[in-house]
Design a protein around this motif. Sequence first.
Motif, PDB file in Angstrom:
ATOM      1  N   SER A 100       0.844  -1.197   0.000  1.00  0.00           N
ATOM      2  CA  SER A 100       0.000   0.000   0.000  1.00  0.00           C
ATOM      3  C   SER A 100       0.874   1.239   0.000  1.00  0.00           C
ATOM      4  O   SER A 100       2.024   1.194   0.417  1.00  0.00           O
ATOM      5  N   ILE A 101       0.274   2.343  -0.424  1.00  0.00           N
ATOM      6  CA  ILE A 101       0.932   3.639  -0.277  1.00  0.00           C
ATOM      7  C   ILE A 101       0.288   4.358   0.896  1.00  0.00           C
ATOM      8  O   ILE A 101      -0.933   4.490   0.962  1.00  0.00           O
ATOM      9  N   THR A 102       1.117   4.777   1.828  1.00  0.00           N
ATOM     10  CA  THR A 102       0.637   5.592   2.935  1.00  0.00           C
ATOM     11  C   THR A 102       1.200   6.992   2.765  1.00  0.00           C
ATOM     12  O   THR A 102       2.401   7.170   2.625  1.00  0.00           O
ATOM     13  N   GLU A 103       0.313   7.970   2.761  1.00  0.00           N
ATOM     14  CA  GLU A 103       0.739   9.371   2.638  1.00  0.00           C
ATOM     15  C   GLU A 103       0.619  10.038   3.999  1.00  0.00           C
ATOM     16  O   GLU A 103      -0.386   9.880   4.683  1.00  0.00           O
ATOM     17  N   ILE A 104       1.672  10.743   4.392  1.00  0.00           N
ATOM     18  CA  ILE A 104       1.578  11.543   5.609  1.00  0.00           C
ATOM     19  C   ILE A 104       1.801  12.994   5.226  1.00  0.00           C
ATOM     20  O   ILE A 104       2.806  13.340   4.630  1.00  0.00           O
ATOM     21  N   TYR A 105       0.807  13.818   5.514  1.00  0.00           N
ATOM     22  CA  TYR A 105       0.943  15.225   5.148  1.00  0.00           C
ATOM     23  C   TYR A 105       0.784  16.123   6.362  1.00  0.00           C
ATOM     24  O   TYR A 105       0.144  15.780   7.344  1.00  0.00           O
ATOM     25  N   GLY A 106       1.428  17.260   6.290  1.00  0.00           N
ATOM     26  CA  GLY A 106       1.390  18.209   7.394  1.00  0.00           C
ATOM     27  C   GLY A 106       2.315  19.366   7.100  1.00  0.00           C
ATOM     28  O   GLY A 106       3.050  19.357   6.111  1.00  0.00           O
ATOM     29  N   GLU A 107       2.279  20.355   7.984  1.00  0.00           N
ATOM     30  CA  GLU A 107       3.099  21.549   7.802  1.00  0.00           C
ATOM     31  C   GLU A 107       4.583  21.234   7.991  1.00  0.00           C
ATOM     32  O   GLU A 107       4.944  20.188   8.553  1.00  0.00           O
ATOM     33  N   PHE A 108       5.397  22.186   7.604  1.00  0.00           N
ATOM     34  CA  PHE A 108       6.832  22.103   7.857  1.00  0.00           C
ATOM     35  C   PHE A 108       7.076  21.917   9.354  1.00  0.00           C
ATOM     36  O   PHE A 108       6.467  22.612  10.168  1.00  0.00           O
TER      37      PHE A 108
END
Length: 323
Positions: A100-108
Amino acid sequence: TEILLEDLPGVGPATAEKLREAGFNTIEAVAVASPAELGATAEIGEATAAKIINAARQAADIGGFETGDMVFERRQHIGKIKTSCTEFDEMMGGGIESQSITEIYGEFGSGKTQVAHQLAVNVQLDQEQGGLGGSVIIIDTENTFRPDRIQQMVEGKANELGIELDYEEFLKNIHVARAFNSNHQILLVDSAMDLANELKDSDKPVRLLIVDSLTAHFRAEYIGRGTLADRQQKLNKHLHGLQRFANLNNAAVLVTNQVMSKPDAFFGDPTKPIGGHILGHTATFRLYIRKSKGDKRIVKLIDSPNLPEGEAVLAVTRDGIVD
Ligand code: ADP
Ligand code: MG
């Protein structure tokens, strides 16, 4: 003679057109897609998509790699990499999944790279210790990989588990490549595939591929160009390559994605991840990470095929990610 998309059962001209628009130009591309991905793209049911994929796998000469029953077999072997945070693992149904692809997103500064480093350590541990006994490939686009951070985390893990661990061994199983632009980044997935093939029968097969950051180059290169379509198309292609890597190697893929605090607040959600819906369709799990008090971080599961939304609190310490 070349087999066309239209030659696949269940694919008429309209569906073929939709598939091509989404970057599925060849039988091979369809063969390595997931039913959910293909179903959403071509606006067909998942069962139909699965049939098309199976037919494509049989039609495609992809090194005799997979048939439908092999896909079934393969999915029996999905593994999970623990994150070192109990709540986080529970939210993810045990950890970060392979295939699977897990994306983690968030600010700097929210902790995306810290999570990536931690997983690069944890994937190497034995299964009983929360790993997959594998090695890791990191595509580093922002030059933020730090061996000394790995050392700290390995030492933290050794203390936690009450065992001896040699950080130099861990560093040897981390294969890092800098990506200098988006094209280079995409090409590096092919190199990663070659390396994974080389290590396939070793005692440390590649079980994790990290792209940190997935989107930085794309964003920088396409700034002010007016057309986002090109960027999305390229990102989409890149993500298909990553999904293929995950499937062929029974590896987890972790991608990071930076959001700006107030990029264009006029135009909607300031915490919208780069890549928009294209990423949404392709990443299997999407996580949003944000700063909380002190060293605490809150990770939210935004999107998952089979898990409820949830939140977990973790801390980033010298020892790495902890409860
Ligand atoms: P990004 O989301 O931009 O990738 P990072 O993962 O690089 O953010 O997070 C950086 C933050 O991680 C730092 O601001 C700090 O809070 C924490 N951090 C980094 N290294 C350490 C360390 N050795 N000990 C404790 N905290 C650290
Ligand atoms: Mg980072």
